[in-house]
Enzyme design. Structure first.
Site, PDB file in Angstrom:
ATOM      1  N   LYS A 127       0.820  -1.220   0.000  1.00 29.74           N
ATOM      2  CA  LYS A 127       0.000   0.000   0.000  1.00 29.74           C
ATOM      3  C   LYS A 127       0.851   1.266   0.000  1.00 29.74           C
ATOM      4  O   LYS A 127       0.471   2.257  -0.620  1.00 29.74           O
ATOM      5  CB  LYS A 127      -0.971   0.005   1.188  1.00 29.74           C
ATOM      6  N   LYS A 210      -5.057  -9.659  -5.947  1.00 35.16           N
ATOM      7  CA  LYS A 210      -6.238  -9.899  -5.114  1.00 35.16           C
ATOM      8  C   LYS A 210      -7.413  -9.020  -5.555  1.00 35.16           C
ATOM      9  O   LYS A 210      -7.211  -7.859  -5.898  1.00 35.16           O
ATOM     10  CB  LYS A 210      -5.849  -9.552  -3.667  1.00 35.16           C
ATOM     11  N   LYS A 213     -11.519  -3.859  -2.939  1.00 36.37           N
ATOM     12  CA  LYS A 213     -12.502  -2.789  -3.119  1.00 36.37           C
ATOM     13  C   LYS A 213     -11.848  -1.499  -3.589  1.00 36.37           C
ATOM     14  O   LYS A 213     -12.516  -0.647  -4.164  1.00 36.37           O
ATOM     15  CB  LYS A 213     -13.342  -2.551  -1.865  1.00 36.37           C
TER      16      LYS A 213
END
Ligand code: AQP
Length: 348
Positions: A127, A210, A213
């Site tokens: 991230k 993956k 969202k």
């Protein structure tokens, strides 16, 4: 009691079995959240163990969230929980920021966990990417707050998808170090529960990533709010390869997109991958995709309809979250008090 809770060796015999898990309201729910986490949440609720499920809004703000969207996503997540079968009469459903003990224990754990532990987390590396200097301090400390989310309830079991395994290991490390540093046996060594055919649902556009969202491409995921047309379009356009489906799991090796669609089919139909391949082996994707579309629509459409019905009454959702928070605090507050006493804070 759930098989997962019963069959694992029990280092936590002194602790009452209790399940906690959370999902970030950082966007709409995806099929990955549903298959990897929420279905397992419902199974554990129905097994009679005490269950707490949380909308982890404090985690969501570790990356920028528009305030109005965050409020909307939190209510929508609550609606998704209930539409998928979580019942506020059976499980404690709440949002994290209404239970301040999470952040308070999180601070204590920031002082127990080591910088090096956080720096090794793959989710932090993914991230923050090359821009770590610009990432928030909260994103770096995320796993420490996650440990607090779990341990503020002395939770013994945490149902999660595969991607959270490393964070759960860190939770165990924090509990172990706290217990060791203060010479107590106060926090349980929590067990992750990672089970089923879809513990890692992959992006529909790239079988090596993956389903998430926050992926910029909406075509990469099935949202729990998608209607039949969107579900059909996304599965029809899902990336595949030109080969027919194999008749055993070995034949899926090196075929991540095919494996992903078969895993989704197996999870949605509650069958093993082997059983699915015994039935569909030899079929082309042009034949298999319509089967998957029918199955996904029949399973997901009722949930999405129920979510929109619940979203028509946001005040009722807020009321339910307020009650959930009160019930959660009744468990969390004494555990925080005891923690403060152990570390030497004056309580008068
Ligand atoms: N693709 C997935 N397959 C299986 N399980 C998944 N989970 C998430 N994605 C998949 C599981 O859902 C739970 C909640 O995850 P989260 O929202 O707290 O954070 P996340 O894992 O970072 O989920 P996202 O969708 O990727 O969110 P963003 O994009 O905001 O980071 C966890 O149990 C997780 O394992």
């Amino acid at each position: 009691m759930s098989d997962a809770v019963q069959t694992q060796s029990n280092p936590n015999a002194a602790f009452k079995p209790r399940v906690f898990s959370g999902i970030q309201p950082s966007g709409g729910l995806t099929l990955g959240n549903y298959l990897g986490a929420i279905r397992r949440f419902v199974e554990m609720q129905e097994s009679g163990i005490e269950t707490l499920y949380c909308m982890v809004d404090l985690h969501a703000i570790t990356v920028w969230q528009d305030p109005e969207k965050l409020r909307h996503n939190t209510r929508e997540l609550a609606a998704g929980f209930m539409a998928a079968g979580l019942d506020p009469k059976k499980s404690i459903l709440f949002n994290q920021s209404q239970v301040p003990e999470h952040a308070q224990l999180g601070w204590v754990f920031n002082c127990v966990a080591r910088m090096g532990w956080m720096g090794r987390m793959t989710q932090w590396k993914d991230k923050a990417g090359k821009n770590a200097e610009q990432a928030s301090l909260g994103l770096f400390a995320y796993p420490s707050l996650m440990a607090a989310d779990i341990l503020i309830y002395h939770a013994t079991h945490v149902p999660v998808g595969e991607d959270q395994k490393q964070h759960l290991e860190l939770t165990r490390d924090i509990a172990t170090k706290f217990n060791h540093d203060y010479g107590v046996d106060f926090f349980p060594i929590t067990e992750p529960v990672i089970e089923g055919a879809a513990t890692r649902v992959m992006s529909l556009r790239d079988g090596s990533k993956k389903m998430s969202k926050s992926d910029p491409s909406d075509m990469s995921r099935i949202n729990m709010t998608d209607g039949a047309e969107d579900i059909a379009k996304k599965i029809r356009k899902a990336k595949t390869d030109p080969e027919a489906l194999p008749s055993d799991a070995k034949g899926l090796e090196g075929r991540p997109e095919a494996r992903n669609l078969v895993n989704i089919y197996a999870a949605l139909s509650n069958q093993s991958v082997e059983k699915v391949l015994a039935d569909v082996g030899g079929k082309q994707f042009s034949e298999f995709k319509p089967m998957l579309i029918d199955l996904a629509v029949s399973e997901l459409a009722p949930i999405s309809t129920e979510m929109s019905r619940l979203m028509n009454d946001p005040a009722e959702i807020d009321r339910m979250l307020g009650l959930g928070a009160q019930n959660a605090r009744a468990i969390a507050a004494p555990i925080l008090e005891k923690t403060y006493e152990i570390v030497g804070m004056i309580r008068s």
